[in-house]
Design an enzyme around this catalytic site. Structure first.
Site, mmCIF file in Angstrom:
data_model
loop_
_atom_site.group_PDB
_atom_site.id
_atom_site.type_symbol
_atom_site.label_atom_id
_atom_site.label_comp_id
_atom_site.label_asym_id
_atom_site.label_seq_id
_atom_site.Cartn_x
_atom_site.Cartn_y
_atom_site.Cartn_z
ATOM 1 N N HIS A 1 0.890 -1.091 -0.027
ATOM 2 C CA HIS A 1 -0.087 -0.037 -0.021
ATOM 3 C C HIS A 1 0.937 1.207 -0.098
ATOM 4 C CE1 HIS A 1 -3.378 2.730 0.833
ATOM 5 N NE2 HIS A 1 -2.558 3.328 1.770
ATOM 6 N N ASP B 1 -15.386 2.671 7.209
ATOM 7 C CA ASP B 1 -14.446 3.733 6.775
ATOM 8 C C ASP B 1 -15.073 4.599 5.740
ATOM 9 O OD1 ASP B 1 -12.057 4.895 6.424
ATOM 10 O OD2 ASP B 1 -12.017 3.925 4.389
ATOM 11 N N ARG C 1 -15.452 12.789 7.566
ATOM 12 C CA ARG C 1 -14.111 13.372 7.796
ATOM 13 C C ARG C 1 -13.618 14.556 7.015
ATOM 14 N NH1 ARG C 1 -10.317 8.874 7.987
ATOM 15 N NH2 ARG C 1 -8.619 10.572 8.380
ATOM 16 N N SER D 1 -8.128 4.018 9.171
ATOM 17 C CA SER D 1 -8.901 3.907 7.956
ATOM 18 C C SER D 1 -8.015 3.123 6.811
ATOM 19 C CB SER D 1 -8.823 5.632 7.489
ATOM 20 O OG SER D 1 -9.303 5.622 6.029
ATOM 21 N N LYS E 1 -9.081 -1.137 5.493
ATOM 22 C CA LYS E 1 -9.131 -1.534 4.151
ATOM 23 C C LYS E 1 -8.235 -2.466 3.825
ATOM 24 C CE LYS E 1 -9.131 2.823 3.075
ATOM 25 N NZ LYS E 1 -9.489 4.071 2.867
HETATM 26 N N1 URA Z 1 -6.211 7.653 2.674
HETATM 27 C C1 URA Z 1 -7.001 6.694 3.573
HETATM 28 O O1 URA Z 1 -7.577 5.597 2.954
HETATM 29 N N2 URA Z 1 -7.720 7.032 4.636
HETATM 30 C C2 URA Z 1 -7.298 8.291 5.188
HETATM 31 O O2 URA Z 1 -7.755 8.740 6.298
HETATM 32 C C3 URA Z 1 -6.308 9.003 4.504
HETATM 33 C C4 URA Z 1 -5.778 8.492 3.477
#
Ligand code: URA
Length: 434
Positions: free
Chosen positions: A82, A161, A168, A183, A187
């Protein structure tokens, strides 16, 4: 338990219990806790922070708010990479195939670009016919076949999320370390992986501009990944200038293909080899990182990495002939060359401005619902430290629309500084945390 008491405890700086966090996230996901209470909690977390235990509980609650892929019937180790995102950051299309050739199963759930940063899904969709909206059944089927598949976020994966991130975004609570950590990690861990390699970008073109902040994010994500039983390695890597020489969706795919042919920019190749090697090592395929690097280099030199990308393009409905004929990728209607105003060395390339310029051309989106033009973007002929002679090409602008061209040319020209002395070399990999 009441949502208001949880908000109050966080507001007053107290540590929340895992049960309180689970209650809040489950209630919010199911619509029982309203947006206004969730925004109050997000703001309280923004100011008060979270302990590692709270962040772990939050990640776990968000992860289990939806489906967690079960890939346990695939015998090979499952590892993903990631990146926190940047400009010209296209390593997924190189790293995924190289790691898969070395025996790693790579379930890549990727995102779209927003603002000055690009997204893997937009890049892949610039390949004619390529589908990223797969069902989870097809995703798994392709993983079984090829060891690699790319998919977009689905409503089943970490729905908490999805909801919380949108909230957010409009309540000025994105820039909170525990919220970002939970977050991203919720994922990623929903992919059913055994291990994860994190590429945390630091610099002008990154989400985290300061290396200290990137380090803190890398370290927080590492702690959470390990806390949830995964093998994780985090690299803090440079994003002071774009990675490689291309910015823009089809242009970046072309650069990935060239890199898998051994003809890509050196920075892109070396970071991709390093990330893929870390994945092979995290997967436990080699005992030492040197062995993993050797395997990945062999996958690159033999052309097997390119063939793997071609196989995945074919499986996901794309035109595999792009790998042999780059002319099959979308091309812009016009190109304009920006030349050097004087002799010297490239001292700085304003990475964020280059990303913005690409977005203005249409390569990125200003709002989540925006359209992305696959063909447009920028080619950088010079990188930081390189010599340049007056009137030599600096950047080629690939455009489809005259309207913003002069603004783009001005932005790009101002973002490049030519001086007499090369700046000190910043290592591409600034730090490795494991
Ligand atoms: N990328 C994400 O997936 N979540 C965040 O909170 C910030 C960047």
């Amino acid at each position: 338990m009441r949502a208001v008491d949880i908000i109050q405890r966080k507001r007053d700086g107290l540590e929340l219990a895992p049960a309180e966090i689970e209650f809040f996230i489950a209630g919010y996901t199911q619509g029982e806790i309203p947006d206004y209470q969730a925004s109050a909690l997000a703001m309280a977390v923004f100011f008060r922070g979270m302990t590692p235990d709270e962040t772990l509980a939050l990640t776990n609650a968000m992860l289990t708010s939806g489906a967690v892929l079960d890939l346990s019937d695939l015998p090979a180790p499952k590892v993903d990479k990631h990146s926190t995102g940047g400009v010209g950051d296209k390593t997924s299309m190189i790293v995924g195939p190289l790691a898969a050739v070395c025996g790693v199963v790579v379930p890549m759930i990727s995102g779209r670009g927003l603002g000055h940063t690009g997204g893997t899904l937009d890049k892949l969709e610039s390949i004619p016919g390529f589908h990223v909206q797969l069902s989870l059944v097809d995703f798994k089927r392709f993983l079984e076949r090829a060891g690699l598949a790319f998919i977009g976020q689905t409503p089943q994966i970490a729905p908490a999320d999805r909801k919380l991130y949108a909230l957010r975004d409009v309540t000025a609570t994105v820039e909170s370390l525990p919220l970002i950590t939970a977050s991203i990690m919720s994922k990623k861990l929903a992919e059913g992986i055994d291990g994860l390699v994190l590429d945390v970008k630091a610099g002008d073109g990154a989400f985290m501009r300061r290396a200290e902040d990137a380090h803190a994010l890398a370290s927080a994500m590492l702690t959470i990944g390990k806390g949830l039983g995964k093998k994780v390695v985090a690299l803090v890597t440079d994003m002071e200038q774009p990675l490689g020489r291309s910015v823009g969706n089809a242009l970046e795919i072309a650069e990935c293909i060239e890199t898998l042919k051994g003809r890509g920019p050196k920075d892109l190749e070396s970071l991709s080899v390093e990330l893929a090697a870390r994945m092979v090592w995290v997967a436990g395929i080699t005992e030492k990182i040197e062995g993993a690097r050797a395997r990945v280099r062999e996958a690159l030199a033999s052309g097997k990495g390119l063939r793997k990308l071609q196989e995945v393009i074919d499986l996901q409905g794309g035109d595999p002939r792009v790998c042999d004929d780059l002319q099959r990728l979308p091309r812009s209607r016009a190109t304009t060359t920006i030349t050097a105003p004087s002799d010297g060395r490239i001292v700085r390339i304003g990475c964020r401005s280059i990303g913005h310029a690409a977005m203005l051309l249409g390569a990125g989106r200003e709002t989540v619902a925006g359209y992305v033009n696959p063909a447009v973007g920028l080619t950088l002929h010079k990188k930081v430290g390189e010599l340049v002679i007056a009137h030599e090409p600096l950047v080629t602008v690939h455009s489809d629309d005259e309207r913003r061209l002069s603004q783009v040319i001005e932005l790009v020209s101002q973002s490049i500084t030519i001086g007499q002395e090369a700046p000190p070399l910043v290592p591409l990999v600034r730090e490795v945390l494991s």
